[in-house]
Motif scaffolding. Sequence first.
Motif, PDB file in Angstrom:
ATOM      1  N   ALA A  72       0.979  -1.121   0.024  1.00 26.21           N
ATOM      2  CA  ALA A  72      -0.016   0.119   0.099  1.00 26.21           C
ATOM      3  C   ALA A  72       0.832   1.150   0.066  1.00 26.21           C
ATOM      4  O   ALA A  72       1.874   1.203   0.355  1.00 26.21           O
ATOM      5  CB  ALA A  72      -1.038   0.002   1.192  1.00 26.21           C
ATOM      6  N   ILE A  73       0.306   2.316  -0.604  1.00 27.66           N
ATOM      7  CA  ILE A  73       1.185   3.535  -0.555  1.00 27.66           C
ATOM      8  C   ILE A  73       0.842   3.989   1.141  1.00 27.66           C
ATOM      9  O   ILE A  73      -0.133   4.315   1.521  1.00 27.66           O
ATOM     10  CB  ILE A  73       0.250   4.625  -1.561  1.00 27.66           C
ATOM     11  N   THR A  94      -5.540  -2.755   0.207  1.00 31.56           N
ATOM     12  CA  THR A  94      -6.102  -1.461  -0.101  1.00 31.56           C
ATOM     13  C   THR A  94      -5.658  -1.011  -1.644  1.00 31.56           C
ATOM     14  O   THR A  94      -4.496  -0.813  -1.818  1.00 31.56           O
ATOM     15  CB  THR A  94      -5.675  -0.169   0.656  1.00 31.56           C
ATOM     16  N   ILE A 122      -5.862   1.490  -4.863  1.00 30.32           N
ATOM     17  CA  ILE A 122      -5.696   2.831  -5.092  1.00 30.32           C
ATOM     18  C   ILE A 122      -6.175   3.096  -6.542  1.00 30.32           C
ATOM     19  O   ILE A 122      -5.548   2.679  -7.556  1.00 30.32           O
ATOM     20  CB  ILE A 122      -4.423   3.468  -4.650  1.00 30.32           C
ATOM     21  N   ASP A 164      -2.796   9.955   6.008  1.00 30.55           N
ATOM     22  CA  ASP A 164      -2.078   8.938   4.926  1.00 30.55           C
ATOM     23  C   ASP A 164      -2.394   7.799   5.413  1.00 30.55           C
ATOM     24  O   ASP A 164      -2.732   6.894   4.485  1.00 30.55           O
ATOM     25  CB  ASP A 164      -0.501   9.258   5.119  1.00 30.55           C
ATOM     26  N   TYR A 201      -4.389   5.101   2.849  1.00 28.19           N
ATOM     27  CA  TYR A 201      -3.434   4.390   2.115  1.00 28.19           C
ATOM     28  C   TYR A 201      -2.916   3.040   2.800  1.00 28.19           C
ATOM     29  O   TYR A 201      -2.404   2.206   2.346  1.00 28.19           O
ATOM     30  CB  TYR A 201      -2.157   5.122   1.617  1.00 28.19           C
TER      31      TYR A 201
END
Length: 218
Positions: A17-18, A120, A122, A175, A179
Motif C-alpha cells: 500500500a502507499i 487497499t 488505489i 495518510d 493508504y
Amino acid sequence: MRRFSNVSKVGKTGNIAIASVTVVALCSGAWLLRSGAETHAPPQPSAAQAGTDRPMEESPAAPALPHSPPDRIRIPSIHVDAPLMGLGLTPQGSLDVPPAAKKNLAGWYEAGTTPGEQGTAIVAGHVDNAEGPAVFYDLGALKKGSNIEVERRDSSTAVFTVDAVEVHDAHDFPDEKVYGAAHRPELRVITCGGGYSKSTGYQGNVVVFAHLTGSRDG
C-alpha cells in the motif's frame, strides 16, 4: 499540475500500500480559474457522508479475489464509466497521474493491490482539466451505500460498496487511513477537491472509502 509525492511501499500481511503521501492533488484547476470557481466548483461531500467512529473493517466483506489487473471503473450513481491505466512512479519517486488531456481516463497504482484482492487498492483521476469537468468531477456527490464496479482482466467484476466519502486538506491528509494496508479487500478512489486557490489550485482531496461486497464473472 501537481502529482502525488513522498510515496513509499509498505508490505503487511501480503499487501502493498502507499503509505506516506503528503501532497495529493491531481489538477491545478485551470478551468475554474477561467470560468469562475463560485459557479463551477465540483460538489463536495457533506459531513453526513464521512466515516463514523465504528471501524470500517467491521462491515461485512466478500471473500477476496485473486490478483488481476483492472481495466475499467464504473460508478453508476454519478455516471462514471471509464477505462483504467496503470500508474507508476515518476523519477522523483511520486505517483504519476493520468494524462490531463484524456478527461475520461482514470488510473490505478499498479505496483500495489489490484481491486478485489485483500488489501487497499488505489484509483485516482482528475476532477477537471483546462477544458472542463473530468472523470471524477462528481465524486464528491457520491453517497454511502453506492456501488462501484471494477472490471478486471480475468473477466470478473469486483463490486464495492461505499463506506464513506470525505474531503481532506492536503496539509492534514490522513495518510495511514487512506493508504494503509487492510485485512480485507478495500478500495480508495481519489480526486482533488476541498477549497480552491487561484494561486495554487485545489487545497485538498475527495476520498471515497469502499470495501468489496460481491463479484460476478463475465
